[in-house]
Design a protein around this motif. Structure first.
Motif, short mmCIF file in Angstrom:
data_model
loop_
_atom_site.label_atom_id
_atom_site.label_comp_id
_atom_site.label_asym_id
_atom_site.label_seq_id
_atom_site.Cartn_x
_atom_site.Cartn_y
_atom_site.Cartn_z
N UNK A 100 0.87 -1.24 -0.13
CA UNK A 100 -0.06 0.35 0.20
C UNK A 100 0.70 1.62 -0.17
N UNK A 101 2.04 1.07 -0.04
CA UNK A 101 3.34 2.43 0.18
C UNK A 101 2.83 3.27 -0.70
N UNK A 102 2.56 3.03 -2.23
CA UNK A 102 2.84 4.24 -3.42
C UNK A 102 1.21 4.63 -3.27
N UNK A 103 0.26 4.08 -2.99
CA UNK A 103 -1.42 4.36 -3.25
C UNK A 103 -0.88 5.72 -2.13
N UNK A 104 -0.84 5.51 -0.44
CA UNK A 104 -0.97 6.45 0.18
C UNK A 104 0.76 7.37 0.54
N UNK A 105 2.14 7.23 0.02
CA UNK A 105 2.87 8.29 -0.67
C UNK A 105 2.56 9.48 -1.90
N UNK A 106 1.49 8.23 -2.81
CA UNK A 106 1.15 9.15 -4.03
C UNK A 106 -0.36 10.14 -3.30
N UNK A 107 -0.51 9.63 -2.73
CA UNK A 107 -2.04 11.09 -1.67
C UNK A 107 -1.03 11.86 -0.69
N UNK A 108 -0.06 11.74 -0.75
CA UNK A 108 0.49 12.67 0.33
C UNK A 108 1.47 13.40 -0.50
N UNK A 109 1.77 12.78 -1.60
CA UNK A 109 2.41 14.00 -2.42
C UNK A 109 1.34 14.91 -3.16
N UNK A 110 -0.07 14.39 -3.59
CA UNK A 110 -0.74 15.07 -4.25
C UNK A 110 -1.40 16.15 -2.67
N UNK A 111 -1.77 16.40 -1.65
CA UNK A 111 -1.41 17.73 -0.69
C UNK A 111 -0.71 18.17 -0.80
N UNK A 112 0.76 17.51 -0.25
CA UNK A 112 1.83 18.63 0.19
C UNK A 112 1.75 19.73 -1.74
N UNK A 113 1.87 18.76 -2.67
CA UNK A 113 1.54 19.93 -4.50
C UNK A 113 0.88 20.64 -4.04
N UNK A 114 -0.02 20.55 -3.85
CA UNK A 114 -1.93 21.46 -3.75
C UNK A 114 -0.95 22.50 -2.23
N UNK A 115 -0.94 22.23 -1.06
CA UNK A 115 -0.28 22.85 -0.06
C UNK A 115 0.29 24.18 -0.79
N UNK A 116 1.48 23.80 -1.32
CA UNK A 116 2.84 24.07 -1.52
C UNK A 116 2.01 24.92 -3.05
N UNK A 117 1.27 24.84 -4.14
CA UNK A 117 0.38 26.19 -4.76
C UNK A 117 -0.27 27.13 -3.82
N UNK A 118 -1.10 26.67 -2.94
CA UNK A 118 -1.40 27.52 -1.50
C UNK A 118 -0.06 27.82 -0.92
N UNK A 119 0.93 28.28 -0.86
CA UNK A 119 1.51 28.54 -0.17
C UNK A 119 1.56 28.49 1.39
N UNK A 120 1.46 26.74 1.61
CA UNK A 120 1.01 26.89 3.35
C UNK A 120 2.51 25.95 3.57
N UNK A 121 3.08 26.88 4.73
CA UNK A 121 3.92 26.32 5.25
C UNK A 121 4.21 24.48 5.29
N UNK A 122 2.30 24.01 5.80
CA UNK A 122 2.65 23.21 6.58
C UNK A 122 3.01 22.04 5.40
N UNK A 123 3.20 22.25 4.27
CA UNK A 123 3.78 21.22 3.07
C UNK A 123 4.93 21.08 3.39
N UNK A 124 5.69 21.96 3.85
CA UNK A 124 7.01 21.19 4.54
C UNK A 124 7.10 20.19 5.42
N UNK A 125 6.46 20.45 6.61
CA UNK A 125 6.02 19.92 7.65
C UNK A 125 5.69 17.94 6.86
N UNK A 126 4.99 18.08 6.07
CA UNK A 126 3.97 17.03 5.86
C UNK A 126 5.25 16.00 5.00
N UNK A 127 5.59 17.19 3.69
CA UNK A 127 7.11 16.33 2.84
C UNK A 127 8.44 16.15 4.05
N UNK A 128 8.85 16.17 4.80
CA UNK A 128 9.70 16.25 5.66
C UNK A 128 9.23 14.61 6.25
#
Length: 801
Positions: free
Chosen positions: A31-59
């Motif tokens: 299930x790793x790729x499904x979970x990691x893919x969903x996290x990457x999509x969320x990180x990308x959206x947060x980056x586009x919205x200039x949210x600081x939480x994107x960096x913590x989520x990516x960490x």
């Protein structure tokens, strides 16, 4: 702007991993790729919205990926890299000041995650869980390494002698001085139309003999590389094959016993012939044959065996019909593309013994795999052994034919004249992947080693390495013969490497195992055809462990994900999974752990130098609608069509969309084994990232080898068949690489070594590439001589016409 670009790239990666990960989960995968893919999509959206939480989520994603990677792969750098390298790269970009502005803060956790991942990767890079360190034992039998029939400085047969050891008693090159090897001369054959140059030259006296892929025989001065003569067998151009092969020629040094043809011609009493010496025996030899006292035997692509004078290259007129015999005589289904001898024949004091290659998987009606023994003097057929009619070895009467489609021997045979036996590595019963229409009497010789009586051609013993072979697991390599010290005393043994990785050590008098062999349960039938319930396995083996989903590999998470999906889609029950319509994963694949390059044995130290390779293949049965339409091939003769069978077959390597092997490296090693104990003493990755990358990098990954090694009494082994186009020297004791040189193209032939007229030990390498594995380079016809001489200047001796 940079932030947006990075965010979009992360979004694309996330969408691909989410979609593929969902597919993998539906196949009961990780299930790793499904979970990691969903996290990457969320990180990308947060980056586009200039949210600081994107960096913590990516960490958190990097830390989670690191933990998952260590759980699956351990500290194996080549397994860790595709799981995390791309994610770490994106993380590194995100912590660079200014890249993610106007986002403020939040970079410290991400920087820590990047540094931790990099540190773990660095630790993994300097640890190799696949490496095995040890030292092979020293000499055991001081006098075992030299045959009185072959001068120490010569190389008279494919494996140097008829014993097939690929061992030279020369000691001039040692681990201490091998780094002084330099090119002495280079010769170009002029045969550049193909890239399948597999010939191992012979050295007799002051002359080298080699054949080209188009079956021209060339004689060279062994000291200078200057061409002395050339023989063209005049093969019809349309008979040339895409991968036409000539692995070598055979040499006959002259009689040690009365020649068979002479006995018949003069009809002396046998005891008179045996007692005759010197001029008395000379008087019994026809003067017309004196110019061919020493001769060469050249097999050709149009199925002829030609005898030539070793001094002049002229035909030996008394041999057969003006110096040749037609191997199509007595053959069923005489279609030229389907049969020819690709390897040199075996030569004894009285006989020349030859088999032949039969095209795999063309039809159920192929030529015969018959083995024939001809009188070395007049080419008279003395006996024939047909695996489909094994008891009848007397020559067939005119008009009769041998049995069709019987197992063939396309590789190189070995001979023990003292025991009176020739040892044949046998191929599979064709079609390789369809076994329901085979002759059960013939199939007992399929994928086996067969010992025949030299005098009669009768079977002395047979040892089958694969039962009911459905995987193209031919016995591909020449057996090596030596005397082995055992607790029961010294035993004459045969050492036989196989495609599936087993190395059988057998008493060559009886075929009984010297090292233990046990039967293992085999995968059950998948419903398409019957299978063997068990398969043999040797105590000395290089069998890889069964593949798992976590062993799938790729340059990025995306192509690794593709390989995981394909792994879950294919039928796979471990080694000997039967072919299927769904597609079956065959591992080891029919490329083989060992192929025709075989291994080299040191009869003095009683050890073996090996080069195991590991590539998985996919075998897919394709239902046939009729017996004449092409289903899987584009041109003649119809490879893998299996005309007359219910199924054609597709065979291909198990590769990612980028053309990389789907199973993780290493794909090739060098390894040393003690033949007395059956212990693998050392094993090291062999070859750099020049394969499969288009850019050569000095990073050892472990690449497949197709060629073969040699051993010298100086304690150095040589090999040139790695897919990174290098010739290398190794310390036989430890396996450590001592020296290497870059070749113009892959050297996919077994090297050889000899003494030239000045007393210098020469290492000779044939570099011509191989079309089946796609080696690349500017020259396809090079013969390269190396010598210990710091001042050696390379000379390009190019005398092609």
């Amino acid at each position: 702007m940079i932030r947006v670009v990075i965010a979009l790239l992360i979004l694309l990666l996330g969408l691909a991993m989410t979609a593929g990960g969902g597919w993998l989960v539906s196949l009961n995968g990780s299930p790793y790729y499904l979970v990691a893919g969903a996290v990457l999509v969320l990180c990308a959206l947060l980056l586009l919205m200039k949210r600081r939480s994107a960096l913590g989520l990516y960490a958190l994603l990097l830390i989670g990926t690191l933990g998952w990677s260590l759980w699956e792969a351990g500290l194996d750098w080549w397994a860790l890299a595709p799981r995390g390298a791309l994610l770490v790269l994106f993380g590194l970009l995100l912590v660079i000041p200014g890249v993610t502005s106007p986002i403020r803060g939040g970079r410290a956790p991400l920087l820590l995650a990047v540094l931790l991942s990099t540190a773990v990767a660095a630790v993994g890079y300097y640890q190799d869980p696949h490496d095995l360190n040890g030292e092979l034992p020293g000499p055991v039998s001081p006098d075992a390494g030299h045959s009185e029939l072959v001068p120490k400085g010569d190389w008279h047969a494919y494996g140097r002698t008829a014993l097939g050891q690929r061992y030279s008693p020369l000691t001039q090159i040692t681990p201490d001085n091998v780094t002084r090897l330099r090119r002495a001369w280079v010769f170009h054959t002029g045969d550049t139309d193909t890239t399948t140059f597999e010939a191992t030259p012979l050295k007799v006296g002051d002359t080298l003999y080699l054949c080209t892929p188009r079956h021209e025989l060339i004689a060279l001065d062994a000291t200078t590389g200057v061409e002395r003569w050339r023989f063209d067998p005049d093969i019809e151009p349309e008979l040339n094959r895409r991968r036409q092969i000539c692995r070598g020629v055979a040499y006959f040094p002259g009689h040690r016993q009365p020649p068979l043809a002479t006995v018949e011609r003069t009809n002396p009493q046998p005891e008179e012939m045996l007692a005759a010496t010197g001029s008395e025996r000379d008087s019994l030899i026809d003067p017309e044959d004196l110019h061919c006292e020493q001769r060469l035997f050249l097999p050709t692509a149009d199925a002829r065996l030609i005898a030539l004078d070793a001094d002049t290259g002229e035909r030996c007129a008394r041999f057969g019909d003006n110096g040749e015999v037609n191997l199509w005589n007595g053959m069923p289904n005489p279609e030229p593309p389907l049969y020819y001898p690709s390897s040199p024949p075996a030569v004894t004091d009285q006989l020349v013994i030859i088999g032949g290659l039969i095209s795999d998987n063309v039809s159920v009606s192929q030529p015969s795999g018959v083995i024939r023994a001809y009188d070395v003097d007049d080419g008279r057929l003395v006996w024939n052994w047909d695996p489909g009619n094994p008891e009848r070895t007397e020559p067939l009467p005119e008009g009769e034919t041998y049995s069709a489609s019987s197992p063939n021997s396309w590789s190189v045979a070995s001979v023990d004249e003292a025991l009176g036996m020739v040892y044949l590595p046998m191929g599979n019963h064709t079609p390789d992947q369809w076994g329901e229409q085979r002759d059960p009497d013939a199939e007992r010789f399929s994928s086996s080693v067969v010992a025949l009586d030299l005098a009669t051609g009768k079977v002395r013993w047979v040892f089958q390495t694969v039962r009911h072979d459905l995987w193209d697991m031919d016995v591909p390599a020449q057996p090596s013969l030596l005397d082995l010290d055992t607790p029961q005393g010294r035993v004459p043994v045969l050492v036989q490497p196989t495609k599936q990785g087993d190395i059988y050590v057998l008493d060559r008098r009886t075929g009984d195992p010297v090292l233990p062999v046990r039967e293992q349960p085999a995968p059950a039938s998948l419903g398409y055809q019957t299978v063997a319930t068990s398969q043999p396995s040797s105590a000395l083996n290089f069998n890889p462990p069964p593949l798992r989903e976590r062993d799938m590999w790729g340059a990025t998470p995306v192509d690794q994900l593709f390989c995981r999906i394909r792994f879950r889609q294919l039928q796979y029950q471990g080694r000997y999974t039967p072919p299927s319509e769904q597609g079956s994963l065959i591992y080891p694949g029919n490329f083989g752990v060992f192929n025709w390059g075989a291994l080299a044995v040191d009869p003095v130290r009683q050890v073996a130098f090996t080069s195991p390779s590991y590539l998985a293949y996919v075998s897919t049965l394709v239902p046939r609608k009729d017996d004449h339409s092409r289903h899987v091939s584009s041109r003649g003769p119809g490879a893998n069509e299996n005309y007359g069978a219910p199924y054609a077959v597709k065979m291909k390597p198990f590769l990612s969309p980028l053309g990389l092997p789907c199973q993780q490296p290493p794909w090739g090693y060098v390894a040393g084994a003690d033949l007395r104990t059956g212990e693998v003493v050392w094993r090291h990755r062999n070859g750099t990232i020049g394969y499969p990358s288009p850019i050569a990098l000095p990073v050892t990954i472990g690449v497949p080898d197709i060629g073969g090694p040699i051993i010298t009494a100086g304690g150095v082994a040589f090999m040139s068949g790695g897919l990174d186009n290098k010739v290398r020297a190794y310390d036989l004791t430890s396996g450590r690489t001592l020296w290497e040189d870059h070749l113009p193209i892959g050297g996919h032939a077994t090297p050889m070594t000899y003494l030239d007229d000045t007393g210098r030990q020469i290492l000779l390498v044939v570099a011509g590439g191989h079309s089946a594995i796609g080696t690349r380079g500017p020259s396809r016809d090079a013969v390269i001589a190396y010598v210990l001489d710091d001042a050696a200047a390379e000379k390009d001796v190019d005398q092609v016409r």
